[in-house]
Design a protein around this motif. Structure first.
Motif, short mmCIF file in Angstrom:
data_model
loop_
_atom_site.label_atom_id
_atom_site.label_comp_id
_atom_site.label_asym_id
_atom_site.label_seq_id
_atom_site.Cartn_x
_atom_site.Cartn_y
_atom_site.Cartn_z
N CYS A 140 -51.10 23.77 -68.39
CA CYS A 140 -52.19 23.75 -67.37
C CYS A 140 -52.92 24.97 -67.43
CB CYS A 140 -51.31 23.46 -65.87
SG CYS A 140 -52.78 23.44 -64.48
N HIS A 156 -52.56 28.60 -65.15
CA HIS A 156 -51.10 28.27 -64.62
C HIS A 156 -50.02 28.51 -65.62
CE1 HIS A 156 -48.78 24.69 -62.69
NE2 HIS A 156 -48.16 25.97 -62.60
N HIS A 172 -56.39 26.07 -62.77
CA HIS A 172 -55.84 24.61 -63.07
C HIS A 172 -56.84 23.68 -63.28
CE1 HIS A 172 -52.24 26.38 -60.65
NE2 HIS A 172 -52.92 26.94 -60.20
N GLU A 227 -58.35 24.46 -58.85
CA GLU A 227 -58.23 23.38 -59.33
C GLU A 227 -59.43 22.70 -59.66
OE1 GLU A 227 -55.32 21.51 -60.14
OE2 GLU A 227 -53.85 22.15 -59.26
N LYS A 261 -46.07 25.27 -68.10
CA LYS A 261 -46.64 24.13 -67.81
C LYS A 261 -47.89 24.05 -68.58
CE LYS A 261 -48.23 21.05 -64.39
NZ LYS A 261 -48.78 20.85 -62.98
#
Ligand SMILES: [Zn+2]
Length: 296
Positions: free
Chosen positions: A141, A133, A31, A96, A139
């Protein structure tokens, strides 16, 4: 390898912000935080989770241009993939990558790749197990990698992950090559005429003193066939490189080059057997060829 700081959330937060333990870790999902604010780095994102994220979300690692923070054990089923009880949330570890504007974007991506590579190794996974993701839910991402920000695409990111692997493998290969004799390749003319250059290549290969001379020899057909490189003496000590060669080919280790050693070398190399070094010599040619390959 980017440093991983463990700042695990308390178990009360594991209970409130995840499906708990039991993640089999079949995937690593990447992400990007979506937060370009200054200071929105890995530590800041770890701190959000440590104080109970107001959002009903969770992820395992946050990484920026300097370091990475781990908030949940890999075995926790975090809420990061937006797929409910699907494989994204329940079978993946989530990373992330920070995009804070006061950080070095490219370095953060590179650290992210290092972290992903580390996790692949840790869980015995392959590059095919690295997901976006977006693979779990529609989405956008990781948005910046998907858009190729600063010229770094998702494919480039995977190459970085793979590159970590390749780099380590090639380092290992270089290391082992330098410790084996197969790396000592000569660059000889394959002319079948023995002389100083062939002697020196043989000395380098066999690990004896590389002075390009065969010392303390006596005259015979073999030694007289050399264009150069034979030092004659009384033959009582012989030559170290000849001894090493005799050991390799299974001949008597007296250090003296003569018809018997030539015959054994011809058998060893698979060239015509007559115990004589001809001018030029098929045996010497084969020796030169093999020394050039670094494999006697
Ligand atoms: Zn995401």
């Amino acid at each position: 390898m980017v440093n991983i700081i463990k700042q695990l959330v308390p178990s009360s937060i594991v209970n409130k912000r995840s499906y708990g333990y039991g993640n089999p870790v079949n995937y690593i999902t990447v992400h990007q935080t979506g937060n370009a604010n200054k200071g929105a780095d890995a530590e800041a994102h770890a701190n959000i989770q440590s104080k109970l994220n107001p959002r009903e979300a969770s992820w395992h690692y946050s990484v920026d241009d300097k370091e990475s923070y781990q908030s949940f054990e890999d075995e926790v089923k975090c809420w990061a993939a937006t797929d409910g009880q699907g494989p994204g949330n329940t079978q993946s570890v989530h990373v992330e990558i920070c995009i804070n504007s006061d950080g070095d974007y490219e370095k953060a991506v590179k650290n992210g790749a290092e972290l992903v590579k580390h996790l692949l190794d840790k869980h015995n996974l392959s590059l095919n197990d690295v997901k976006q993701h977006h693979d779990w839910y529609n989405k956008n991402c990781p948005a910046q990698l998907r858009a190729g920000k600063d010229g770094i695409t998702w494919g480039d990111f995977l190459n970085m992950v793979e590159g970590e692997k390749t780099a380590e493998v090639s380092k290992t290969q270089v290391k082992s090559a330098t410790t084996t004799k197969s790396s000592t390749k000569a660059n000889l003319d394959v002319d079948g005429i023995p002389g100083e250059e062939t002697i020196e290549a043989l000395q380098v290969y066999l690990g004896t003193t590389a002075d390009s001379y065969i010392s303390d020899q006596v005259h015979n057909q073999a030694t007289d066939a050399f264009a150069s490189g034979i030092n004659f003496g009384n033959g009582k000590k012989g030559s170290l490189v000849v001894k090493a060669l005799q050991k390799l080919i299974g001949a008597t280790q007296d250090g003296l080059l003569g018809p018997n050693t030539v015959g054994m070398l011809q058998k060893y190399l698979g060239t015509p057997y007559d115990k004589v070094i001809s001018d030029p010599s098929a045996m010497v040619k084969e020796l030169q060829r093999r020394l050039n390959k670094g494999n006697l």
